[in-house]
Design a protein around this motif. Structure first.
Motif, PDB file in Angstrom:
ATOM      1  N   ASP A 111      28.893  47.126  37.917  1.00 45.83           N
ATOM      2  CA  ASP A 111      28.376  46.242  38.968  1.00 45.83           C
ATOM      3  C   ASP A 111      27.384  45.212  38.436  1.00 45.83           C
ATOM      4  N   SER A 112      26.846  45.468  37.258  1.00 43.44           N
ATOM      5  CA  SER A 112      25.888  44.525  36.683  1.00 43.44           C
ATOM      6  C   SER A 112      26.577  43.307  36.072  1.00 43.44           C
ATOM      7  N   GLY A 113      27.916  43.327  36.042  1.00 43.77           N
ATOM      8  CA  GLY A 113      28.646  42.206  35.464  1.00 43.77           C
ATOM      9  C   GLY A 113      28.787  42.300  33.968  1.00 43.77           C
TER      10      GLY A 113
ATOM     11  N   GLY B 179      27.242  37.856  27.810  1.00 46.16           N
ATOM     12  CA  GLY B 179      28.217  36.792  27.661  1.00 46.16           C
ATOM     13  C   GLY B 179      27.840  35.547  28.447  1.00 46.16           C
ATOM     14  N   PRO B 180      28.649  34.479  28.348  1.00 46.21           N
ATOM     15  CA  PRO B 180      28.281  33.188  28.908  1.00 46.21           C
ATOM     16  C   PRO B 180      28.624  32.975  30.375  1.00 46.21           C
ATOM     17  N   ALA B 181      29.419  33.832  30.976  1.00 42.56           N
ATOM     18  CA  ALA B 181      29.925  33.578  32.323  1.00 42.56           C
ATOM     19  C   ALA B 181      28.836  33.657  33.380  1.00 42.56           C
ATOM     20  N   GLY B 182      29.028  32.919  34.475  1.00 39.80           N
ATOM     21  CA  GLY B 182      28.134  32.989  35.622  1.00 39.80           C
ATOM     22  C   GLY B 182      28.567  34.097  36.566  1.00 39.80           C
TER      23      GLY B 182
ATOM     24  N   LYS C  36      36.239  38.578  37.188  1.00 35.36           N
ATOM     25  CA  LYS C  36      36.699  39.433  36.091  1.00 35.36           C
ATOM     26  C   LYS C  36      36.771  40.889  36.541  1.00 35.36           C
ATOM     27  N   ALA C  37      35.730  41.327  37.242  1.00 36.02           N
ATOM     28  CA  ALA C  37      35.687  42.707  37.736  1.00 36.02           C
ATOM     29  C   ALA C  37      36.810  42.956  38.735  1.00 36.02           C
ATOM     30  N   ALA C  38      36.980  42.037  39.667  1.00 35.12           N
ATOM     31  CA  ALA C  38      38.003  42.204  40.694  1.00 35.12           C
ATOM     32  C   ALA C  38      39.403  42.236  40.094  1.00 35.12           C
TER      33      ALA C  38
END
Length: 216
Positions: free
Chosen positions: A88-90, A140-143, A150-152
């Protein structure tokens, strides 16, 4: 704290080959490193304690080792709660964390459903005190939108492997989920597909059961 806090798993971050071989599981060294993770678990009187510490960290490098370690062990509810918190933290390795949950968490489908229905919101609390360079290195660089996508995407792919689910069909017909999935620039579904296949091959080679949702 230094790497010593991770106990038996500490050498994986200083040796060669080490944790990087786990990221794609495509190198000839992958079997060796997965076996090393399994040996770390075997040698520890309580491997879940060390794995929990790995998952408490915001850095994906620790998460990838934890994902493999949990894939070679019996299900442990408190540790999988920490896995989902890292997810959940990405985390940059959300697809790999999702694969570990798919393989070992008997509540995977329910946990995935909750997140897909809520569109995988990212909890950024772990990153608040980091400088931008630290945040980039750890996650990483993603927002946030890309991390949610990505998670979904990883979860949608893995849930689909469990068989047709009416709720997932309904969700996939929703325009907002379609829009979210279109923002998955990393193609997390393919990462999950590839990593799952490679991990199963490695686990089979070192004689570890890999049936999904296993408690043993």
């Amino acid at each position: 704290m230094g790497l010593d806090q991770f106990g038996v798993f500490s050498p994986l971050f200083t040796s060669d080959p080490g944790y990087l071989a786990l990221l794609n599981l495509s190198s000839h060294q992958a079997n060796q490193v997965v076996f090393s993770v399994a040996e770390c678990c075997r040698k520890s009187t309580d491997p879940y304690q060390g794995i929990g510490r790995l998952l408490d960290e915001p850095n994906w490098r620790f998460h990838i080792v934890a994902a493999v370690a949990l894939s070679v062990l019996r299900y442990d509810e408190p540790t999988f709660i920490k896995l989902w918190t890292a997810f959940d933290s990405g985390s940059w390795v959300t697809p790999q964390l999702a694969v570990a949950a798919y393989l070992r968490d008997p509540s995977f489908s329910d946990n995935a459903k909750t997140r897909i229905e809520s569109r995988c919101p990212v909890n950024t609390s772990r990153m608040l005190l980091m400088s931008p360079p630290e945040r980039h290195s750890a996650a990483g660089p993603a927002g946030e939108p890309q991390r949610s996508a990505k998670a979904a995407a990883a979860l949608v792919y893995l849930v689909s492997l469990k068989g047709q689910a009416e709720w997932l069909t309904t969700e996939l017909s929703s325009p907002d989920l379609g829009k979210l999935l279109s923002e998955d620039i990393d193609r997390a579904d393919q990462i999950a597909q590839y990593w799952l296949a490679e991990l199963k091959n490695v686990l089979s080679a070192i004689a570890i059961k890999n049936n999904s949702g296993s408690r043993s």
